[in-house]
Design an enzyme around this catalytic site. Sequence first.
Site, mmCIF file in Angstrom:
data_model
loop_
_atom_site.group_PDB
_atom_site.id
_atom_site.type_symbol
_atom_site.label_atom_id
_atom_site.label_comp_id
_atom_site.label_asym_id
_atom_site.label_seq_id
_atom_site.Cartn_x
_atom_site.Cartn_y
_atom_site.Cartn_z
ATOM 1 N N GLU A 8 1.416 6.353 -7.060
ATOM 2 C CA GLU A 8 0.326 7.264 -7.421
ATOM 3 C C GLU A 8 0.761 8.725 -7.326
ATOM 4 O O GLU A 8 0.461 9.523 -8.209
ATOM 5 C CB GLU A 8 -0.894 7.022 -6.531
ATOM 6 C CG GLU A 8 -1.655 5.776 -6.903
ATOM 7 C CD GLU A 8 -2.941 5.622 -6.121
ATOM 8 O OE1 GLU A 8 -3.228 6.455 -5.231
ATOM 9 O OE2 GLU A 8 -3.664 4.660 -6.409
ATOM 10 N N GLU A 27 0.827 -1.206 0.000
ATOM 11 C CA GLU A 27 0.000 0.000 0.000
ATOM 12 C C GLU A 27 0.865 1.262 0.000
ATOM 13 O O GLU A 27 0.539 2.254 -0.663
ATOM 14 C CB GLU A 27 -0.940 -0.007 1.209
ATOM 15 C CG GLU A 27 -2.018 1.037 1.148
ATOM 16 C CD GLU A 27 -2.970 0.890 -0.031
ATOM 17 O OE1 GLU A 27 -3.066 1.854 -0.818
ATOM 18 O OE2 GLU A 27 -3.600 -0.162 -0.167
#
Length: 143
Positions: free
Chosen positions: A90, A83
């Site tokens: 991102e 994550e």
Amino acid sequence: MKSLPTRTSTPKQDAPKESIWRKEWRSFGFAWRGIATSSRHETHLQFHWIAALLVTSASCLLDINRYEWIAVTLCMVMVLAAELFNTAIEHLTDLVSPDYHLLAQKTKDAAAGAVLVVTIGAIVVGVVVFLPKIWALFLPFFK
């Protein structure tokens, strides 16, 4: 016309030499800052932290053995790390491609897919470790 003063050394040479331990300590600080910042701002990461807390609690309550602890801990760490990697990818993708671009979308989708694969693997391990223990708790009620 006035000339600019010349430097005889670069700013790096002027600065006192930093010890290796101080550099390492600063690096750990940057890493912790990254974890803390991501944990505060990323909803999915917050969800995974809560899941890790619940899994740790269940592990204690169900008295899993040392090998099960190793498997569960590795799964939790891998999901959290995935994550964090996804978050970094991102952010970097948003930086280099602020407008929509197909390759940016594919990059983000692949990173999210990696988190999903690791999460599914962790769920499988969780089922293998916890289901027999939970089943054993409720089995007496069905006799």
